[in-house]
Design an enzyme around this catalytic site. Structure first.
Site, PDB file in Angstrom:
ATOM      1  N   THR A  17       0.847  -1.222  -0.045  1.00  0.00           N
ATOM      2  CA  THR A  17       0.136  -0.010  -0.140  1.00  0.00           C
ATOM      3  C   THR A  17       0.892   1.274  -0.115  1.00  0.00           C
ATOM      4  O   THR A  17       0.523   2.260  -0.581  1.00  0.00           O
ATOM      5  CB  THR A  17      -0.950  -0.068   1.262  1.00  0.00           C
ATOM      6  N   SER A  62       0.149 -10.123  -0.266  1.00  0.00           N
ATOM      7  CA  SER A  62      -0.205 -11.263  -0.047  1.00  0.00           C
ATOM      8  C   SER A  62       0.057 -12.399  -1.234  1.00  0.00           C
ATOM      9  O   SER A  62      -0.186 -13.506  -1.045  1.00  0.00           O
ATOM     10  CB  SER A  62      -1.986 -10.911  -0.279  1.00  0.00           C
ATOM     11  N   THR A  92       2.230  -4.482   4.234  1.00  0.00           N
ATOM     12  CA  THR A  92       2.052  -5.039   5.310  1.00  0.00           C
ATOM     13  C   THR A  92       1.665  -6.399   5.645  1.00  0.00           C
ATOM     14  O   THR A  92       1.794  -6.966   6.779  1.00  0.00           O
ATOM     15  CB  THR A  92       0.924  -3.968   6.383  1.00  0.00           C
ATOM     16  N   GLN A 279      -1.640 -20.572  20.974  1.00  0.00           N
ATOM     17  CA  GLN A 279      -2.552 -19.464  20.349  1.00  0.00           C
ATOM     18  C   GLN A 279      -2.449 -18.120  21.184  1.00  0.00           C
ATOM     19  O   GLN A 279      -3.059 -17.234  20.618  1.00  0.00           O
ATOM     20  CB  GLN A 279      -3.944 -20.045  20.485  1.00  0.00           C
ATOM     21  N   CYS A 280      -2.053 -18.152  22.223  1.00  0.00           N
ATOM     22  CA  CYS A 280      -1.776 -16.625  22.826  1.00  0.00           C
ATOM     23  C   CYS A 280      -0.925 -15.884  22.238  1.00  0.00           C
ATOM     24  O   CYS A 280       0.077 -16.235  21.653  1.00  0.00           O
ATOM     25  CB  CYS A 280      -1.289 -17.132  24.439  1.00  0.00           C
TER      26      CYS A 280
HETATM   27  N1  ASP Z   1      -2.403  -5.998   0.975  1.00  0.00           N
HETATM   28  C1  ASP Z   1      -1.395  -4.846   1.303  1.00  0.00           C
HETATM   29  C2  ASP Z   1       0.025  -5.744   1.172  1.00  0.00           C
HETATM   30  O1  ASP Z   1       0.279  -6.235   2.020  1.00  0.00           O
HETATM   31  C3  ASP Z   1      -1.443  -4.247   2.638  1.00  0.00           C
HETATM   32  C4  ASP Z   1      -0.237  -3.268   2.757  1.00  0.00           C
HETATM   33  O2  ASP Z   1       0.456  -2.885   2.185  1.00  0.00           O
HETATM   34  O3  ASP Z   1      -0.607  -2.472   4.061  1.00  0.00           O
HETATM   35  O4  ASP Z   1       0.754  -5.527   0.052  1.00  0.00           O
END
Ligand code: ASP
Length: 350
Positions: A17, A62, A92, A279-280
């Site tokens: 992003t 992703s 992210t 899982q915590c």
């Molecule tokens: N879907 C985006 C990615 O990970 C989200 C981001 O960059 O914040 O590339």
């Protein structure tokens, strides 16, 4: 007159992003990296040069594949002597995985490799990209007595610097997108950047690049009340996985249900490795705390200590991708701290 700039930081752009702008239809598209100077004129005022490198095609993280980890490590290794530090602009969503992978590939790192990104694109009015990128660059260029201040792979986000292999993405919409729940922050940026040097991971030995094919012969299994052997058997009997990461309750506990325990036992007897990760969000696995944890020790499940799930997965893929699988060798390698990703029992004070 301004001092002539001597040193440089290499800014590596992979997508995400932070590096997107809205086109005429309002859809987010990756920007041409050449435009960064116009979007971030402040770059010119940093006391060092910024050099650029970009992946052939910027990606939404992703879609990340482990090949990118090796590519980034190779670029950094080949440019290592030329720059004071490195900033990787990355989506992210999978940043914590990538930062972990780089911390394993870049052995005995002595310079900063700072991942950053943003929740809002750089062209948006309220973007967090500018602050994140500019401070990440300052951190990558920070020196004390001619030496880099930060010697490891980290994530800088929303005024905080975290160890990369301890980080998790904790929020999909807050600017405070990351945290390192089991490890203190490495630095905080206010009017000054305050580095917490006592927490830095300082490697001994000279820098070198490690190789791995990052094998995906690993699966995760998250326990929940009501789970039956039908959930477990497809994984434990499958020939596709060498390692199963079991996401247990609390300090590493699992139901005593005999069908589930038998399925896990058969898997370890057949040579699969089962790693216990809680899982915590905070705390660590100590299997012998409760009877329902001790039963896992008895069937050969190994403790993942305070590793994040991200770090446990990447560490497994890294080790599996370095040679043919042997459960004894895998267990030994997994329990060694590679780059400060976990707290060994001896570091832990009861
Ligand atoms: N879907 C985006 C990615 O990970 C989200 C981001 O960059 O914040 O590339």
């Amino acid at each position: 007159m301004a001092e002539p700039k001597k040193n440089s930081v290499l800014l590596l752009y992979t997508g995400g992003t932070a590096g997107m702008i809205r086109n005429k239809e309002g859809v987010l598209v990756p920007f041409d990296f050449e435009q960064i100077e116009s979007l971030l004129p402040e770059l010119d005022r940093l006391p060092f040069h910024i050099q650029h490198w970009a992946t052939k095609k910027p990606i939404d993280s992703s879609n990340l594949k482990p090949d990118l980890w090796s590519e980034l490590a190779e670029v950094i290794a080949s440019e290592y002597d030329q720059h004071m530090g490195f900033v990787i602009l990355h989506g992210t969503d999978t940043m914590a995985f990538s930062a972990t992978a780089l911390s394993f590939l870049l052995k005995n790192l002595g310079k900063p490799v700072v991942f950053t990104g943003a929740q809002l694109p750089i062209g948006d009015i309220r973007t967090d990209a500018k602050e994140n990128i500019l401070t990440a660059l300052e951190i990558a260029g920070a020196q004390a007595m001619g030496m880099p201040v930060v010697p490891e792979v980290c994530i800088y986000f929303d005024y905080s610097l975290f160890r990369g292999n301890r980080s998790i993405k904790q929020s999909s919409d807050r600017f405070e997108a990351f945290s390192s729940p089991n490890f203190p922050k490495l630095a905080e940026a206010g009017t000054h950047i305050r580095f917490h040097q006592d927490f830095f991971h300082r490697a001994v030995g000279s820098f070198s690049i490690q190789k791995s094919n990052f094998s995906n012969r690993v699966a995760t299994l998250r326990l929940f009340p009501g789970m039956g052997e039908n959930h477990v058997l497809p994984l434990t009997t499958s020939p596709h996985w060498d390692v199963i990461i079991l996401r247990t309750y609390g300090s590493g506990n699992a139901p005593s249900e005999p069908t589930i325990m038998n399925a896990l036992k058969k898997a370890t007897e057949a040579g699969k490795v089962i790693v216990n990760i809680t899982q915590c969000t905070t705390g660590r696995v100590v299997q012998d705390t409760y009877e329902v944890g001790r039963q896992l020790t008895e069937i050969g499940v190994i403790e993942g200590l305070d590793l994040t799930l991200e770090a446990a997965l990447v560490k497994t893929m890294f080790i599996l991708g370095q040679g043919s699988f042997d459960s004894r060798r895998f267990k030994k390698a997994f329990q060694i701290n590679i780059a400060g990703e976990m707290t060994a029992p001896t570091d832990f004070h009861h």
